[in-house]
Design a protein around this motif. Structure first.
Motif, PDB file in Angstrom:
ATOM      1  N   UNK A 190      10.179   7.686  -1.201  1.00  0.00           N
ATOM      2  CA  UNK A 190       9.525   6.588  -0.478  1.00  0.00           C
ATOM      3  C   UNK A 190       9.590   5.294  -1.287  1.00  0.00           C
ATOM      4  N   UNK A 191       9.358   5.396  -2.583  1.00  0.00           N
ATOM      5  CA  UNK A 191       9.399   4.202  -3.425  1.00  0.00           C
ATOM      6  C   UNK A 191      10.814   3.665  -3.590  1.00  0.00           C
ATOM      7  N   UNK A 192      11.801   4.572  -3.686  1.00  0.00           N
ATOM      8  CA  UNK A 192      13.199   4.131  -3.741  1.00  0.00           C
ATOM      9  C   UNK A 192      13.526   3.203  -2.579  1.00  0.00           C
ATOM     10  N   UNK A 193      13.101   3.600  -1.400  1.00  0.00           N
ATOM     11  CA  UNK A 193      13.384   2.834  -0.192  1.00  0.00           C
ATOM     12  C   UNK A 193      12.566   1.556  -0.162  1.00  0.00           C
ATOM     13  N   UNK A 194      11.338   1.620  -0.641  1.00  0.00           N
ATOM     14  CA  UNK A 194      10.431   0.470  -0.566  1.00  0.00           C
ATOM     15  C   UNK A 194      10.819  -0.658  -1.510  1.00  0.00           C
ATOM     16  N   UNK A 235       0.342   9.562 -16.530  1.00  0.00           N
ATOM     17  CA  UNK A 235      -0.332   8.401 -17.126  1.00  0.00           C
ATOM     18  C   UNK A 235       0.367   7.085 -16.767  1.00  0.00           C
ATOM     19  N   UNK A 236       1.687   6.949 -16.990  1.00  0.00           N
ATOM     20  CA  UNK A 236       2.327   5.685 -16.602  1.00  0.00           C
ATOM     21  C   UNK A 236       2.273   5.430 -15.105  1.00  0.00           C
ATOM     22  N   UNK A 237       2.277   6.487 -14.288  1.00  0.00           N
ATOM     23  CA  UNK A 237       2.165   6.296 -12.836  1.00  0.00           C
ATOM     24  C   UNK A 237       0.796   5.740 -12.476  1.00  0.00           C
ATOM     25  N   UNK A 238      -0.252   6.265 -13.109  1.00  0.00           N
ATOM     26  CA  UNK A 238      -1.601   5.768 -12.830  1.00  0.00           C
ATOM     27  C   UNK A 238      -1.787   4.346 -13.352  1.00  0.00           C
ATOM     28  N   UNK A 239      -1.185   4.035 -14.489  1.00  0.00           N
ATOM     29  CA  UNK A 239      -1.268   2.675 -15.016  1.00  0.00           C
ATOM     30  C   UNK A 239      -0.566   1.694 -14.076  1.00  0.00           C
ATOM     31  N   UNK A 240       0.607   2.094 -13.573  1.00  0.00           N
ATOM     32  CA  UNK A 240       1.321   1.245 -12.620  1.00  0.00           C
ATOM     33  C   UNK A 240       0.494   1.052 -11.353  1.00  0.00           C
ATOM     34  N   UNK A 241      -0.163   2.118 -10.899  1.00  0.00           N
ATOM     35  CA  UNK A 241      -1.003   2.018  -9.704  1.00  0.00           C
ATOM     36  C   UNK A 241      -2.151   1.041  -9.936  1.00  0.00           C
ATOM     37  N   UNK A 288       6.843  19.513  -7.848  1.00  0.00           N
ATOM     38  CA  UNK A 288       8.121  18.807  -7.959  1.00  0.00           C
ATOM     39  C   UNK A 288       8.496  18.150  -6.640  1.00  0.00           C
ATOM     40  N   UNK A 289       8.280  18.853  -5.545  1.00  0.00           N
ATOM     41  CA  UNK A 289       8.596  18.302  -4.224  1.00  0.00           C
ATOM     42  C   UNK A 289       7.715  17.099  -3.902  1.00  0.00           C
ATOM     43  N   UNK A 290       6.431  17.174  -4.236  1.00  0.00           N
ATOM     44  CA  UNK A 290       5.523  16.047  -3.998  1.00  0.00           C
ATOM     45  C   UNK A 290       5.969  14.811  -4.776  1.00  0.00           C
ATOM     46  N   UNK A 291       6.267  15.006  -6.059  1.00  0.00           N
ATOM     47  CA  UNK A 291       6.692  13.876  -6.883  1.00  0.00           C
ATOM     48  C   UNK A 291       7.986  13.273  -6.347  1.00  0.00           C
ATOM     49  N   UNK A 311       0.827  -1.207   0.000  1.00  0.00           N
ATOM     50  CA  UNK A 311       0.000   0.000   0.000  1.00  0.00           C
ATOM     51  C   UNK A 311       0.865   1.262   0.000  1.00  0.00           C
ATOM     52  N   UNK A 312       2.028   1.189   0.611  1.00  0.00           N
ATOM     53  CA  UNK A 312       2.960   2.316   0.556  1.00  0.00           C
ATOM     54  C   UNK A 312       3.393   2.574  -0.881  1.00  0.00           C
ATOM     55  N   UNK A 313       3.682   1.505  -1.606  1.00  0.00           N
ATOM     56  CA  UNK A 313       4.089   1.645  -3.003  1.00  0.00           C
ATOM     57  C   UNK A 313       2.945   2.210  -3.849  1.00  0.00           C
ATOM     58  N   UNK A 314       1.735   1.738  -3.606  1.00  0.00           N
ATOM     59  CA  UNK A 314       0.565   2.261  -4.334  1.00  0.00           C
ATOM     60  C   UNK A 314       0.388   3.754  -4.057  1.00  0.00           C
ATOM     61  N   UNK A 315       0.501   4.153  -2.790  1.00  0.00           N
ATOM     62  CA  UNK A 315       0.368   5.570  -2.444  1.00  0.00           C
ATOM     63  C   UNK A 315       1.433   6.401  -3.137  1.00  0.00           C
ATOM     64  N   UNK A 316       2.668   5.876  -3.216  1.00  0.00           N
ATOM     65  CA  UNK A 316       3.738   6.593  -3.895  1.00  0.00           C
ATOM     66  C   UNK A 316       3.425   6.856  -5.351  1.00  0.00           C
ATOM     67  N   UNK A 317       2.901   5.873  -6.044  1.00  0.00           N
ATOM     68  CA  UNK A 317       2.550   6.043  -7.454  1.00  0.00           C
ATOM     69  C   UNK A 317       1.471   7.100  -7.638  1.00  0.00           C
TER      70      UNK A 317
END
Length: 390
Positions: free
Chosen positions: A110-114, A169-175, A101-104, A73-79
């Protein structure tokens, strides 16, 4: 392969592909962004600086999120936050540009670490292979973004704001692909990360952190300054750009192959030392003969740097015994590592300014790689986190 496994792998790969475009896609459009938003050169440079700082700072919150939400779920939230961030920064005004930019970048941190912990959790018997897939996907995402944002802008006529929004778009597809994993709720609080105390007390942590930070520093130095070095050596601007693209493409292949080979061995020392030596040779080629067969130096440099990055992440996944400890180790190594890396291009440029040439900065870079090799020697030896030895 079952449909469930195929969706898992596809979601994992597409998630990894989203870890660099939001950053790598800024530089090719930066001049247009500055003119449109009314930013000074310093203000334009601050867009990337803000993102790199977020990479270094906010990865440390990942263990807390993983404990509360679970890794999936952490990974999903990151996407989802990446998608929101790249969309937000395309709205009007400098404040939303920086905020988006800061949000992204925070989501990417978070995803790097996960991701190393996700590898350990979902692919425990294929850590070496999936680490290679992960790293190759990250490098490929950066390469595609830096090479395609301008052609896509010209083809669509959307301008930089529209292209930035398209990155959602690719972020939402990955999610969407990752949603089944998040709904299953694997990796919740009972499997959450251990306290940082054990990780911080282990010498393995600091060897791995030094390896991660120093190899990242040498990579970002080349990413920032390599075209300029070639330009000042007398090469044409388009050739300088092609050479940078070449070294990035080589890293994709190297990052995929090296973890598969290194993960089969108890010790990764030979691979860590070998990748460091190749990086040294690449730096030496740029230092001593930048216009003599520069494509050779870029291939050598790409092999060395791609292998170094992949090995650092492989070691993060291998040394701890469980996904929870991987998350904690990854948080420390990547957060501190990216802070170290952020200093590289700045210091490299300062040395260029005070010395009047590239010899001193490149020689300093060689010194950094030597220290990287030493850190990699200790990080690559077989050990379990908390039981390191000298």
């Amino acid at each position: 392969m079952s449909v469930r496994s195929a969706v898992l792998v596809a979601g994992f790969v597409l998630a990894a592909l989203n870890l660099r475009p939001a950053i790598a896609g800024v530089s090719p459009l930066l001049d247009e962004i500055m003119k449109d938003v009314g930013l000074s050169p310093a203000g334009g440079g601050a867009v990337t600086t803000v993102m790199v700082v977020c990479l270094g700072v906010f990865g440390l919150v990942t263990p807390m999120l993983a404990r509360s939400l679970g890794l999936d779920r952490t990974l999903l939230a990151g996407l989802l936050v990446i998608a929101a961030g790249v969309t937000l920064r395309g709205l009007d005004g400098a404040p939303v540009l920086y905020l988006g930019s800061a949000l992204a970048a925070t989501a990417i941190a978070v995803m790097n670490v996960s991701m190393p912990a996700v590898v350990k959790q979902h692919f425990p018997t294929r850590v070496n292979l999936m680490t290679g897939v992960y790293v190759a996907s990250v490098v490929a995402g950066a390469t595609l973004a830096s090479g395609l944002v301008v052609p896509v802008e010209h083809a669509t006529g959307y301008g930089w704001r529209g292209v930035s929004a398209l990155l959602a778009v690719p972020a939402l597809l990955a999610a969407l692909l990752w949603l089944p994993q998040a709904l299953r709720g694997r990796g919740q609080a009972q499997n959450g990360p251990r306290p940082f105390g054990e990780v911080l007390r282990s010498r393995v942590t600091w060897y791995v952190t030094a390896l991660m930070g120093l190899q990242s520093l040498t990579f970002y130095v080349m990413l920032a300054w390599l075209p300029t070095i070639f330009l000042e050596a007398g090469l044409a601007a388009d050739q300088a750009g092609y050479l940078l693209s070449l070294t990035n493409l080589v890293q994709v292949v190297t990052a995929l192959a090296v973890p598969v080979l290194a993960g089969r061995r108890e010790s990764q020392v030979p691979y860590v030392v070998g990748s460091g030596v190749l990086t040294v040779l690449g730096y030496l080629g740029v230092l001593l003969a930048p216009t003599t067969a520069p494509w050779v130096w870029m291939i050598v440099l790409g092999i060395g740097q791609g292998a170094s990055f992949a090995l650092a992440l492989l070691i993060i996944a291998l040394r701890p015994a469980d996904p929870a400890t991987v998350t904690a180790l990854s948080a420390v190594a990547q957060s501190v590592g990216y802070v170290i890396a952020a200093l590289g291009p700045l210091l490299f440029g300062f040395l260029r300014q005070v010395s009047g040439g590239w010899s001193v900065p490149l020689m300093a870079g060689l010194g950094v790689i030597v220290v990287q090799i030493v850190a990699g020697w200790f990080a690559g030896r077989p050990a379990t986190l908390g039981k390191a030895y000298l």
